[in-house]
Design a protein around this motif. Structure first.
Motif, mmCIF file in Angstrom:
data_model
loop_
_atom_site.group_PDB
_atom_site.id
_atom_site.type_symbol
_atom_site.label_atom_id
_atom_site.label_comp_id
_atom_site.label_asym_id
_atom_site.label_seq_id
_atom_site.Cartn_x
_atom_site.Cartn_y
_atom_site.Cartn_z
ATOM 1 N N LEU A 1 0.818 -1.204 0.000
ATOM 2 C CA LEU A 1 0.000 0.000 0.000
ATOM 3 C C LEU A 1 0.858 1.262 0.000
ATOM 4 O O LEU A 1 1.931 1.311 0.597
ATOM 5 N N ILE A 2 0.351 2.287 -0.671
ATOM 6 C CA ILE A 2 0.929 3.630 -0.623
ATOM 7 C C ILE A 2 0.022 4.487 0.250
ATOM 8 O O ILE A 2 -1.160 4.649 -0.041
ATOM 9 N N THR A 3 0.574 5.001 1.330
ATOM 10 C CA THR A 3 -0.170 5.880 2.233
ATOM 11 C C THR A 3 0.323 7.303 2.054
ATOM 12 O O THR A 3 1.512 7.587 2.219
ATOM 13 N N GLY A 4 -0.573 8.206 1.690
ATOM 14 C CA GLY A 4 -0.236 9.609 1.551
ATOM 15 C C GLY A 4 -0.573 10.362 2.825
ATOM 16 O O GLY A 4 -1.588 10.092 3.468
ATOM 17 N N ILE A 5 0.289 11.300 3.199
ATOM 18 C CA ILE A 5 0.061 12.143 4.376
ATOM 19 C C ILE A 5 -0.352 13.521 3.885
ATOM 20 O O ILE A 5 0.373 14.161 3.121
ATOM 21 N N CYS B 1 -2.918 7.253 -4.141
ATOM 22 C CA CYS B 1 -2.657 6.634 -2.844
ATOM 23 C C CYS B 1 -3.783 5.665 -2.471
ATOM 24 O O CYS B 1 -4.954 5.924 -2.732
ATOM 25 N N ASP B 2 -3.394 4.565 -1.840
ATOM 26 C CA ASP B 2 -4.382 3.598 -1.363
ATOM 27 C C ASP B 2 -5.078 4.101 -0.109
ATOM 28 O O ASP B 2 -6.269 3.842 0.099
ATOM 29 N N ARG B 3 -4.315 4.798 0.729
ATOM 30 C CA ARG B 3 -4.872 5.343 1.959
ATOM 31 C C ARG B 3 -4.331 6.749 2.161
ATOM 32 O O ARG B 3 -3.246 7.096 1.673
ATOM 33 N N PRO C 1 -3.168 17.477 -3.098
ATOM 34 C CA PRO C 1 -4.234 16.546 -2.694
ATOM 35 C C PRO C 1 -4.825 15.777 -3.874
ATOM 36 O O PRO C 1 -5.278 14.639 -3.709
ATOM 37 N N MET C 2 -4.819 16.365 -5.066
ATOM 38 C CA MET C 2 -5.356 15.654 -6.228
ATOM 39 C C MET C 2 -4.500 14.437 -6.561
ATOM 40 O O MET C 2 -5.009 13.369 -6.901
ATOM 41 N N LEU C 3 -3.180 14.609 -6.469
ATOM 42 C CA LEU C 3 -2.275 13.482 -6.700
ATOM 43 C C LEU C 3 -2.503 12.404 -5.645
ATOM 44 O O LEU C 3 -2.537 11.211 -5.950
#
Length: 274
Positions: free
Chosen positions: A33-37, A209-211, A202-204
């Motif tokens: 998973l890719i988690t974006g902050i 991102c998965d989460r 945020p659009m990216l």
């Protein structure tokens, strides 16, 4: 896909000598998973990444497959966790290929040099990031975006299980931003790996991102799944950091749901005067 916790953060606190910026952050991630902050400026995105990889004193725990990263010696930590800051910090004249070969340093002994196989793998990593043919060029002559891609290539060869990125899209154009995220998606699916990325766009984040980990005031405001969470839930969490927003779901050619975010801020009725 196995969704058992692979990387878990509990009660994470950290700061820079004054009041804590992070105050009890908690979340977890499964492998692949890719988690974006996401968060406003000063919410603790960079501080979180630095605390996880041991660059800042901190409280709480960051567990990778049950191993407390905070207890590992630097060399062992570098084998399991790779960090890409906003700026590389490399200030010397060095070839692009040698920068990528730095990814093998935690696996080499004192005075041991990279093997021919390592050099070939490094060249392939550069090709994947769009830097084929630039191997012998001076790293300092690259643009900021190209330097970021070179550091990404270094990470791809490092063998790390956890990749931490601090606003990796900031110096990249539209096409390269999505190329980078697609490369990361392939990378996390090859083995038991995960990505944690502080993102400015945020659009990216919504698209790739998965989460999403939403930070507000150094705390976990929400953990979201853009692909399946109801739009009102996503809008509520995102509005807390960006002001009023609305989301629209658009079907992509790949069949996935893609989200478009619009600001709903309204102009003041009174004229704006200095």
């Amino acid at each position: 896909m196995n969704h058992e916790p692979f990387f878990t953060v509990t009660g994470l606190t950290a700061g820079y000598g004054g009041p804590d910026i992070l105050r009890g952050v908690e979340f977890s991630s499964a492998p692949g998973l890719i988690t974006g902050i996401l968060g406003a400026n000063g919410s603790g995105k960079t501080t979180l990444l630095k605390a996880v990889c041991g660059l800042l004193p901190h409280g709480g725990q960051s567990l990778l497959e049950g191993c407390d990263l905070g207890t590992l010696p630097p060399r062992q930590l570098a084998r399991r966790c790779a960090y890409i800051p906003q700026r590389s910090g490399i200030g010397i004249d060095i070839s692009v290929l040698d920068v990528v070969l730095m990814g093998y340093n935690p696996h080499l002994g004192l005075l041991e040099r990279p093997t021919a196989q390592m050099k070939e793998t490094a060249r392939r990593a550069l090709a994947l990031t769009g830097l084929a043919g630039r191997e012998e060029e001076n790293y300092q002559t690259l643009s900021e975006g190209q330097k970021q891609l070179c550091i990404l290539a270094r990470t791809l060869v490092s063998g790390a299980q956890l990749l931490l990125l601090d606003e990796p899209e900031s110096a990249l154009d539209f096409q390269l931003r999505y190329r980078m995220l697609h490369l990361l998606r392939r990378w996390v699916h090859q083995e038991r790996r995960a990505v944690l990325a502080a993102l400015h766009d945020p659009m990216l984040a919504l698209s790739c991102c998965d989460r999403l980990l939403i930070l507000e005031g150094g705390k976990t405001l929400a953990v979201l799944s853009p692909a399946c969470d109801p739009l009102p839930d996503l809008e509520t969490a995102l509005s807390a950091i960006y002001g009023p927003v609305s989301l629209t779901a658009c079907p992509g050619r790949d069949g996935r749901r893609h989200l478009v975010m619009l600001s709903e801020e309204r102009e003041e009725d009174e004229p704006w005067n200095l």
